[in-house]
Every structure is written in C-alpha cells, then in structure tokens.
Design an enzyme around this catalytic site. Structure first.
Site, PDB file in Angstrom:
ATOM      1  N   THR A  91       0.746  -1.156  -0.025  1.00  0.00           N
ATOM      2  CA  THR A  91       0.167   0.015  -0.161  1.00  0.00           C
ATOM      3  C   THR A  91       1.060   1.377   0.007  1.00  0.00           C
ATOM      4  OG1 THR A  91      -0.046  -0.159   2.199  1.00  0.00           O
ATOM      5  CG2 THR A  91      -2.074  -1.184   1.314  1.00  0.00           C
TER       6      THR A  91
ATOM      7  N   GLU B 118       7.874  -2.764  13.053  1.00  0.00           N
ATOM      8  CA  GLU B 118       9.009  -2.110  12.524  1.00  0.00           C
ATOM      9  C   GLU B 118       9.851  -3.062  11.822  1.00  0.00           C
ATOM     10  OE1 GLU B 118      13.065  -0.139  13.231  1.00  0.00           O
ATOM     11  OE2 GLU B 118      12.360  -2.107  13.593  1.00  0.00           O
ATOM     12  N   GLU B 119      10.213  -4.321  12.557  1.00  0.00           N
ATOM     13  CA  GLU B 119      11.212  -5.040  12.144  1.00  0.00           C
ATOM     14  C   GLU B 119      11.037  -5.446  10.519  1.00  0.00           C
ATOM     15  OE1 GLU B 119      13.905  -5.238  13.095  1.00  0.00           O
ATOM     16  OE2 GLU B 119      13.782  -5.217  15.538  1.00  0.00           O
TER      17      GLU B 119
ATOM     18  N   HIS C   2      19.207  -9.255  16.681  1.00  0.00           N
ATOM     19  CA  HIS C   2      18.180 -10.042  16.110  1.00  0.00           C
ATOM     20  C   HIS C   2      18.461 -11.611  15.897  1.00  0.00           C
ATOM     21  CE1 HIS C   2      17.158  -6.529  12.896  1.00  0.00           C
ATOM     22  NE2 HIS C   2      16.745  -6.196  14.246  1.00  0.00           N
TER      23      HIS C   2
END
Lengths: 738, 738
Positions: free
Chosen positions: A258, A416-417, A546
């Site tokens: 989008t 966010e990741e 991470h």
C-alpha cells in the site's frame, strides 16, 4: 503551574482579571499575559530527572521480554495490552491511550515446513544440514514462539547449485567474483554488512546466482578471536556460533502493498508481483558455525585479502563448489525455502498528554514494540525507557503538578522489524495533520547498545537541544560528570561555530521509525541511544542483534548491568522532550542548520566544482542559496533576540515558532526522488555516493561520472536546481514573514 | 482601529496597561485583549464600497490598453512600470511593491517571415491565401505591435496535404471521420471548443494528420446569423469575419522547460524535445471568413448534423480535399509555420499591505497582466478592477485609517496567456512559504464578460464568503437590488443546506492563474467575474476573446458601458478580500465543503456503485470517510459556537483558523496524478469523464469500463483509496486538535 495553564486555556477574561488585580495591587508590570507565556520550568525538569528510576526501567524490561513478541503474534498482543495498561493507569498513565490497527503485508517461515539448507551429494543425499534453530543456553531460546531464523520477504522456492563466496554481496563484489567464476546457477554465501540485506540477493540475481545464504562474519561481530562457544554468550556479549541475525529483506519502508496509503482493510493493494526491492531468489540467513563448514570447504582461487575473515582457513571463491578434498566434494547446496506472505493486523499503541497552551502542536516520542524474538535490546530497551518517561510524566500530570505547553504524543509502533511499517502507516494516514502540527519526532529504539556513551543522530535544528540536555544530565556513578562531557571523549567533531562538541550525526538513512517522520513528512527528528566504545570493538552492532540471545538475561548481564545507561537515556531523551514541549520559543538552532548546509556545500564544491564547471553547470545558484539561508537565519535570530515574548502578543511567539517548526518541511520535495519510496527530504535522503553532501546531487554525479552521458549530466543539473530551490525556499520562510 | 493594531503589534505590556486602567476605572470586564481580537469592521467595508469608483476603473483600463502588451514585449514592460507606479504611489499605494523575473520558454511567430496558409494548385501556384492579419476597424488593429494570429507552441514546419473537416478535433471526431476518410497526410480544419487547443493537433497526429487549422465557428460565437461584417464589431460585440482567437497550445501549466522548478537563469531545463502536451504537427488558427472558403469547397460525404455550422453550405468531410466543382479542385492546403521557442524574461509585479495582527497569514489577490493584443477584457478588465481595489485600500492605509489583520499580497502575473506561467513559477519558487501561510487566493482575470450578472467558481469553503459579499453589494443603477438577488435569477442551484442559492461553480480546471494555488498548493481559491446572459446567446465566450478587437473601444462600447459591472466586481471581490483579511475567525464554511463532498459521493455511488460491487471493490470506506468529514465539521462548528474569541486566548482563534486555512491542503496528494503536471488536489483536479464526481475515480472508472482490464479496475480501486484517505485525513484535521 497548572493555574497558569488554566488561565490561558480558559481565556482572556480570567487573564484580564489578573491584569485588573495587578492594577489594583501594583504588582510589577512586565509580567503580563502570564497564561500564554508558559515556558520551560527548570524545576519541573529537575524533578523529572530525579524521578527517573533505573530499577523501574529494569522491571519494565523484564515485563516486556517475558515472551518473544514478533509483530502480530500472541506475544506482540501481550505487549499491546501491557502498554495500554501502563498508559491508562489512573495514577501514572497519560491523558488518553488507544490502539490503532493496520492490515499489513508480512512474511513468515512456514511453521509446519521449516526452511532447510543442506549440502546434497551427487547421489542426492543430504550430507550436511544447516541448523534450523539457535542452540539454547537459557530457557528463553527454548520458547516455542522463537521464530526460526529466516529472511523476511525472501521468496519461497527451491534452489540447488554450486556454492560460491561473494564477500558482502555488493555489485563490486559480484563483479569481481564473476571475472573468474561463472556464477550462473550458483548459490552465493555472503556476509552481513557492506550492502543492505535485499541488495545481496538482488545484486546476485543479476549475475545468475539462484540462491543466497547470509551469515555474520565473526570478524565483523565478535572481535575476531572471541568466537568459540566457550567465549560467546552466555559467557560474554559475543554472538554464539549458532546465532543468526534475522531481518527484513525489503528495501522500501512501510507496508509493501500500500505505497503512500495507510493499510486499512479495504485499501487498494498492489499485486505482490509488483513489489520492488525484495530478493528475487531464495535467501536464508545462517549462523557462522554452519558458514564455517561451508566456506572452509570451498574450492577455487583464494578470495582477496580484504574478503578474508576470522575462520581458520582461506576463504576461496568456490570452484564454483567445494574442494575435491573436502567431504562435500562434488556436492551442491540445496535451499528449500517455505516463507509465505500474509496480511496480518498490526497495532500501534498511542498515548497523549494534552498541551495546555498550544494543544495543536505535537511533540511525538516513539519506538517500535515488535521484536524478532524476545528483543530485550531491540526494541525493548527503548520501550522500557519510554515507559519510565511516561510513568514519571504521567504521575506529574495525574497529580496536577504539571501540564506541557504543547501536546505530547507517544507511539509504540508495530511491525518495525519488517520495514518500519507501523510508524509509516501512521504517517501516511495522518499526514495532513502531522505535517501541519508536529514540532519534532524523538526516536529511541535500541536505547542501549553499550554502556560507555550517549550517541545521537538528528536534524541540525535539534542538535542544540540534545546537547543542552546532555549537559544537564549527570552520569549515574560518575556524579560529577555530565553526559555531554563523557560523550565528547568518545565521539566529537569540530564545529566552526561551537568548536569541539559531541558528534551528533545526520539522519540520512531509514534505520528506524524516524524515517517516515524525517524523510516523508519533513519533521525535525532525532534518534538517541547509548553505545559501546567503538575504539575497543569491531562489532558492527551489539552481537546478539536479531538473534534468540537478545534476552533480559543478556541485556542485564552484558549490555547494561544496573540499567544506569538506560536511566541516562531516559533522562536525556526526557529532558529533550520537556524542552520541546514546554519552551515558549522552540529550542531549534538555526545557526546549526546553516553550518550543516555550508559543510555540505563546501564538500560539493570541492568534489564536484571543477568537473561541473567543465560541463557548464554552475554551482553559483547553490552557493547563493546557502548564503541566503545563512543571512535569513541571522535575521530571524536577531528578531528573536530583540523580542520580549513575555511582553508581546502571544501571536508573535507563535509566528516565530511556526517558522521554526516548518523549516524542516521546506526541504520536502515529492518530485525529487521518484524512485526512492518515501524519501522526500532534499538534504537528508539516503545516499549511495561516498561523498558526504546533498544526496541527490552526489548520487547523480557518481552516475554521470561513470556513464558520461549527457542525460546523466542533465540529472546532476536537475538535482542541483532541486536542492537550490529547496534551500532558497527554506530561506524565504525564515526572513520577515511579509 | 490603527490604535488597536499597534497595541497587538507592540505587545502585551501595553495591553496589560489597558487592563490595569480598566481595573482602576471599572470599564466592562468582557472586552479584554482588544489588541489581538481585531475583527472585520463593517464601517471599513462600507467605506470601501462607497469609494470604489467606476470612472477610476475606466481610466485604469484606458491606461492599461494603450498598446498591445503581450508577455515580455515592450508593451508588457510599460504595464509593469504602470503597476509599480500605482502601487508605489505615496498617497494610494501599498506598503511595498516590487517586480520578480523568471526566464521562461515562450513561443512566437517570426516577425520577418509570417506564418502562411494557402491553397496550392496542382501546378504549385498559391490560388488562395489565408489572411495574415485581422482587418483593422480602429487604429488599435493597425498598431505594429499587434501579433499575427498564431498557435503558441505549435512547431515550425511545412505541411501540404488534402483538407478534411474534423469538427472539434476530439478523439471521437477523428475516429468517426477516419471510418470513411483516409486521414494520412491530410490537413484537418477544426473548430475551437469541444477539446483543449493542443488536443486538436495531438489527436489528429494519431490518425496521420500532418497539419491542423483551427477556426471559430460563427455558430459557437456569433449567435448564428450575426456574422456578416455589417453585423459584427465595430457594429456589435460579435466577432468580425477576419477575427482570430490566438492562444497557447500547451496542455500543462507553468514554464514548460522547468517542471516543478522556478524558471531562474541557471535552473535546469529539460530538452525542448521532452516537452509533452503540445502539437506535434504544424497548427495555425484562422478566421471564419477564410474557414468559410475552405470548408464550403470540401468534397466528400456530408458531415453529421451535429457537425454542421453557420455557413450557408453543407460541411462535408473532405474527399479528402476539395470538390472538383470548386475553384480549389485538386488543390492542397499548404501550411508554412515559422514559430520559434524563445527564453524570455517575464515579470510578476508584487505588492503587499502588511497585516497588523497576523502578518504571517496571507490573502493573495491576483490577475495576469499580459494579453495577446490590447487585452482590454482579457486581462485588463481584471487589472483595472485590481488597481481600483488597491487604490481605495492604499488610501485607507496611507491615511492611517485601516490596516488589515492579515497581510494582503497582490500579484500581477506575467505570461499567463502562454500557460499560467508567472503565477505557477511564483507558486513553485515560494511553495514552502505559501503552503504554510496562505489563507486564500482570489483570482479576478476577465472581470467582465458581460453586464448582466456576477458569476464565481470557488472551493466550497469560500462559497459562503462570496455569497455574503454578494448580498451586501448593491447593483449600481438598481439600487434596491443586491448582486446576490440579481445573480440568483441568472444562475442558481438547490443546496440541501441553504435551499436555492446562486450557483457557485467548482474550480476544476486550469483556466486561469488560480490553478497553481488551488491544484498545486491546495490553497482555498476563488475566481470571480461578471458575465452575460447565457440564455440569450450561444457565445462560448465574449466574441472578441484573444483577437485584435479586444480593445478599450470594444470594452467600453459593448461589454460594460459606464463600467458599472466592473465596479460591481471590484466591490464584491474587495468585500471578499476584506472579510478574509480582517475577520477574527476565517469566514470559511465547513458545512458547504461537507455538502459538496456528499454531492460527489452520491454521484459516485449512483454511477459506479453497482459496477464496483460486481468487481468486489467496496465504496464503503469512501462513504465512511465522507460521513466522518461531516461529523468533524459539525464538531468544529460546535467548538466555534461555544467559543468566545473576545474573551479567550488569541491562540484559540489562531488554532481554529489554522484548521480552517489548512483544510484545503489536506486534499493535496502529490502521488495521485503522476501524469498530470501540477495537479495534486484529489477533489478538484481536472476531469475528462462526464460524471461530476471525484476526478481520479471518475476518469479511472471510464478507462476501466472501456478496457475491462484488471489493471484498470485496480486503478479505480487505487483512486478510491486515494480519495478516501484524503477525505479522512481532512476530517482528522477538523476534529479536536488532540
């Protein structure tokens, strides 16, 4: 304090009464209109600093990291509820708090069919399998909600081919490798770093590579020799041999389906096949223990010295494929990737403290909430800090001790990741309102990378307020030393205006949720954290980044024992927040912006001046625009100096504050970078050129120098005109308003 | 009045003194903070209305029309100097006035080698020549500075071919014609109207046409039978047989070589070959006397009834070419066009009256200054009105009788006739400042098309202030009747909110200098003029439009004898200007905006609803967004109703005014129409679909229904999401500020 607030909020009738009383009782005349001149109150700041509690932050972090909370999972939902509970607390919550949902396109491995990477013998037997999970050292890694390492947005697919080693996977790396090795139908193993995650696969595919493995080179994360299991976490902060950096392999930020539209249920979505900037070929991250087995078995010529790493073997290019002498002789690497794209509901949690004098001016403070696994450092160290700031401010508000002059908006962003999605969708949905009213955005994502010094990146307009706060905050345990004095020892620069000062970097990338605010909306932004000593370690980031080892245990033992660095960040960022929300006149420094533009101009003149003169492209308009900008800042500074905001109409401060607030907006040009999604800031947009100057100009110059085509020199000229017009337009906003 | 101004300007110390005095002397308590609550003063408006003088306007027009003043010519320079003299007049000038120059790309015929259109016999003899000039009836037409009729931006070139008649030159027209006539290598003669000027050539070229002649069909301008030289000007307002409409044959607005950049000397310019939206083949306008000779000689089948015009012959398609029985038998039409593009310095003349309370809020009032020839009506009727407004206001300012609350900026734009160039370059250069501070733009270009009624197009936000002014202004000679009561007789509509009211149209095109303000910057704009009775004439515009007959003589004899309609426009537009500049609360009506959006929504639901439901594209989000917008306007109206701006902080009115000012900005989306230069307003952008609703949606729907391709239905969905997000975003700006 609150009384003043009410006076201004309820209006002039009360104010007049004050005036009348003053007349009757002869109170001093120069303290007029007190209701509208609420300014920053140093006693409030002192109170705030005193109340920020490291133990509270520790407790926040413990709560936030109980379970993995990857975006849109059950664990994420738990954190949503926790944030809401905290921000709706009757004693220490905010004026209001709520959640907002977007239906966003995420990418996950298939829980039932894990991704597999194997070495397959010529007879079709898997003779080696890459670990599917990281080795557990605490119960955290055994949580069934720990997601298998994967490359988000890598396509599903099966690839089988000979292995090659391609360094960092940059275009230069593949070009070099392809000079002696036929890369068609190969699998490339590359290191993290040097290029963005998706670039490693996008570049490789251009050379015929059909699959990419990405690993973290110990040399780049563990200071070389510290990579044995006995030396890594849980024995130190270093990355264990089976640790794998997860990550989003998408170039653009925001929901990928989008663009420029908030991802609501019925919003138009582009076909998935139209997504740009993600790997075209299967891609998978692996740990360095597995990488060691693969790389040290590679055949072919030795890779250049600069490509060599910490393994006790020579890194060869690959035959392609393995050495005949290795146990993998004649074998292929097979990748079976089962990632799938899914539309999921992701939540932002929002909270506000209403401004009493200018409620229609916003200071936004935010951080993402979602992690890859437990995310103790990324992002919960930032969320723990944000919750402590809101607790202290919330208590002051609930007790009636304080109200900000302007409104404060807190954002706990989702997803966010996967690509700064929650903050970007928010910026897209509310862009009209946010552009019109937002004074600044403060981002504190990973609040503590390490415990030696503060660090910050910011728009030059915000440098001074960050430094002011840093001067005022003392380092816990070193009570005589300010954050500023400590910081300057670790990272400094020489400013023509200020001399040697701590080095506040520029916000040129899209590394965290400031991207949509800074680059898309043109809101003065800053990113604040605490870091390790870069002179003492080569780690490209904190080593558990991470991985499944980024846990409360890790954070409290190896990143910030005692949580005093967290406390420092909370105090400094909170101090900045209070100065922005409460100062009568916004604490933005125009001189610093002029200095930064002059620095960029000088770099551009030095690097491009002669060549452009030969091409008959004049840089004089740019020089003139920067000079006009400088003159305009002087003019406005003078006006401010000659104003008495206590005595003059409240509309005067408002007018100047509008100039200060909207300065950053003047650098936004939606036509400047048509191929870079969301990047509209002519000065701070990301740059691939190595020349630290205006990014459109620098990148166009690089391209033109390479091709020497007239149309590329035209683009240089175009970018020169774009940045000239933006700077001149900014200058127009700073001179006399009419 | 001025005293109040000074009090607020100089600030609260004085205000407090007032408070103290009030306290001492017991003056009523509710008149606090007088300095910042300067509101519109009806006595000032009455004074303004009384002083607007029709004789002054007549004299202005006489001065402005002495010589032809096409953009950048010596005559244009004379008008620049005249404007500056007037605006710098010590007794009736403005606070400041100056000129601003842009180096813009214009197109002119070659003075030494005039464009020629001939009929050429098979032996190569020119047996008929189209007039190069219009027949002189007064000395005006004999002025050597009268430019030969030409199509600006038509390429130079030579074309020779058989003539065909292609009606208005729309795609439908050429398609129809090409079904029976081979158009390859033909010259097409087409009528003005029905399609934009450049479209006639762009469309034709797609069918193989190599040159285009454009004429004004008498039926469309002279009410059929009134086309004999004895019946036309100088005997009436009708177009003489040799009259030719000049015009810009460019689709885009603004300087064509510097899209999105102000056209300064060193600004990057695209290659001329990259210009889009101009004729690809030689194009020339001609008079209807010549068109008569050509069309009535055409061979081939008779054109359809709807293509027939006022000539006393059947309009045939063309064989292609002429009838064997005509004197043009077997002959070709030959076009020799010598137009050339040139970079020229064009000036805007700017003037300001500084606001006393909110100098950083601008009301801009503008009109272009350049004409094609003498331009008495277009544009000097508007400039004459503007100069009368500035004279009356200037006198009040110089005498210390009045200062506006907000700043008023006057713009006398250059090079409008070539494509709204001066105003667009201004908008591009100052976009940051203008976006942030401009409350409204008032355009009065041709102020008087005719003398029967006012007409206006506007953003719905501005409808009410135009109607308020129209109610207050009386028609000269009909002293008991208001402009409003007169207007409603000639053009009205039924509003769900107001019942029957004068019809204020929407600003959906780029017909004059409001385009950059409304469509590019999103500034609430309006266009005001006086017109003829459309029930009594079929004229598509006033008949001397863009000809050498648009002179002072023509204007004063046939358009507005006595200049009372000019006076009416000056009074009405000036009244609007004063209400915008002086009202404490901006006179924008939110309910009217909601009503317009609901009207568009209902039209969209009616026309597209069923089809889109079948395509599984939901219109519900759009309906919801419009409902949210309506609710938000109610909410803000209620807040306004419950406010007492005299008593409350001046920041409250400022905050609400910011909401009102920036509402229009919320509809700007730079990503919405990537192929339409400068159009960013999601609601009022130009539309080719016949369905009067959201333009992106309507045009995408037309395209999708034609092609029925999935990608085109995707575009419908995309535009639905774009307009939904814009309306919802606008609603967010209207609800409680936090």
């Amino acid at each position: 304090m609150l009384k003043k607030v009410l006076l201004c909020g309820l209006g002039g009738a009360v104010a007049l009464t004050v005036g009348i009383l003053l007349g009757h009782f002869g109170i001093k005349q120069d303290s007029t209109s007190p209701e509208c001149v609420q300014d920053v109150d140093e006693s409030v700041i002192a109170q705030f600093l005193a109340e920020v509690d490291n133990n509270q932050i520790e407790e926040n972090l413990r709560q936030l990291t109980k379970v993995p909370h990857m975006a849109t999972t059950a664990g994420d939902e738990e954190t949503v509820k926790y944030m809401l509970k905290r921000w709706q607390d009757p004693d220490s919550g905010l004026d209001d708090a709520w959640r907002e949902e977007y239906m966003v396109f995420l990418s996950f491995p298939d829980e039932k069919t894990p991704n597999r990477v194997s070495v397959v013998s010529p007879t079709g037997n898997a003779i080696f399998n890459v670990s599917e999970k990281e080795k557990p050292y605490t119960t955290d890694q055994e949580d069934p909600a720990v997601v298998q390492p994967y490359a988000a947005y890598s396509p599903a697919g099966h690839a089988k081919g000979k292995l090659v080693y391609a360094n960092y996977g940059t275009m230069e790396d593949y070009t070099h490798l392809s000079q002696t090795v036929n890369l068609s139908d190969t699998i490339a193993i590359v290191k993290y770093g040097g290029a963005g995650r998706p670039a490693k696969a996008i570049n490789g595919a251009l050379f015929g590579v059909i699959g990419v493995l990405v690993y973290t080179e110990p040399k780049d994360i563990n200071d070389n020799e510290m990579s044995d299991a006995s030396q890594t976490y849980p024995h130190s902060w270093y990355m264990p041999p089976t640790g794998v950096e997860r990550g989003s392999y998408s170039f653009d930020f925001g929901d990928l389906l989008t663009p420029y539209l908030a991802a609501k249920e019925n919003t138009y979505r582009i076909p998935e096949s139209d997504i740009k900037g993600i790997p075209p070929i299967p891609t998978q991250p692996i740990g360095f223990l597995d990488a060691y087995s693969l790389i040290c078995a590679l055949d072919g010529s030795p890779a250049p010295e600069s490509w060599q790493g910490a393994f006790n073997c020579t890194y060869n290019f690959g035959g392609p494929g393995f050495k005949d002498t290795s146990s993998f002789a004649n074998s292929d690497v097979q990748m079976d990737i089962y990632n799938k794209g899914e539309l999921r509901n992701s939540s932002n949690v929002m909270g506000v403290i209403r401004g009493s004098v200018e409620p229609d001016r916003y200071i936004i403070y935010g951080n993402h909430r979602d992690s890859w696994v437990h995310g103790a450092i990324d992002p919960s160290s930032g969320t723990a800090v944000m919750l402590e700031i809101t607790r202290v401010l919330g208590k002051m508000v609930k007790a009636g001790r304080w109200k900000p002059r302007r409104s404060i908006v807190f954002g706990s962003w989702g997803a966010e990741e996967f690509g700064l999605i929650g903050s970007t969708e928010y910026a897209e949905e509310y862009h009209s309102k946010l552009r019109a009213r937002t004074v600044a955005y403060i981002n504190v994502d990973i609040s503590v990378f390490g415990n030696v010094s503060l660090q910050a990146q910011a728009s030059p307009a915000a440098q001074s307020v960050v430094l002011t706060a840093a001067k005022q905050v003392k380092i816990p345990k070193k009570d005589s030393m300010s954050v500023y004095d400590n910081w300057i020892q670790y990272s400094n620069r020489t400013s023509p205006t200020h001399g040697i000062i701590p080095n506040v970097g520029f916000l040129t990338g899209a590394g965290s949720d400031y991207a949509a605010f800074m680059h898309f909306l043109g809101i003065t932004s800053m990113d604040i954290s605490h870091t390790y000593d870069r002179r003492k370690t080569n780690a490209r980031t904190y080593p558990a980044y991470h991985t499944a080892y980024d846990t409360f245990d890790y954070a409290s033992k190896y990143i910030d024992p005692g949580f005093t660095s967290h406390q420092t960040v909370a105090r400094t960022a909170g101090n900045v927040l209070l100065r922005l929300s409460d100062s009568l006149l916004l604490p933005f420094n125009l001189t610093d912006y002029a200095e930064s533009l002059e620095q960029y101009l000088n770099t551009a003149l030095t690097n491009f001046g002669n060549t452009l003169a030969q091409k008959k492209i004049s840089m004089e308009p740019l020089s003139n625009a920067v000079a006009k900008f400088r003159a305009a800042t002087n003019r406005l500074n003078e006006l401010i100096l000659n104003s008495n905001f206590i005595k003059e109409s409240p509309l005067k401060a408002r007018s100047i504050n509008d100039q200060l607030m909207l300065l950053e907006r003047a650098f936004i040009d939606p036509t400047a970078f048509p191929d870079k999604y969301g990047y509209r800031h002519v000065i701070w947009t990301s740059r691939t050129s190595g020349v630290p100057t205006f990014p459109g100009l620098a990148d166009a110059f690089d391209q033109a120098r390479k091709s020497d085509l007239q149309e590329d020199w035209n683009q240089v000229h175009r970018h020169l005109s774009i940045v000239t017009q933006a700077i001149q337009g900014a200058a127009y906003t700073l001179v006399d308003v009419i």
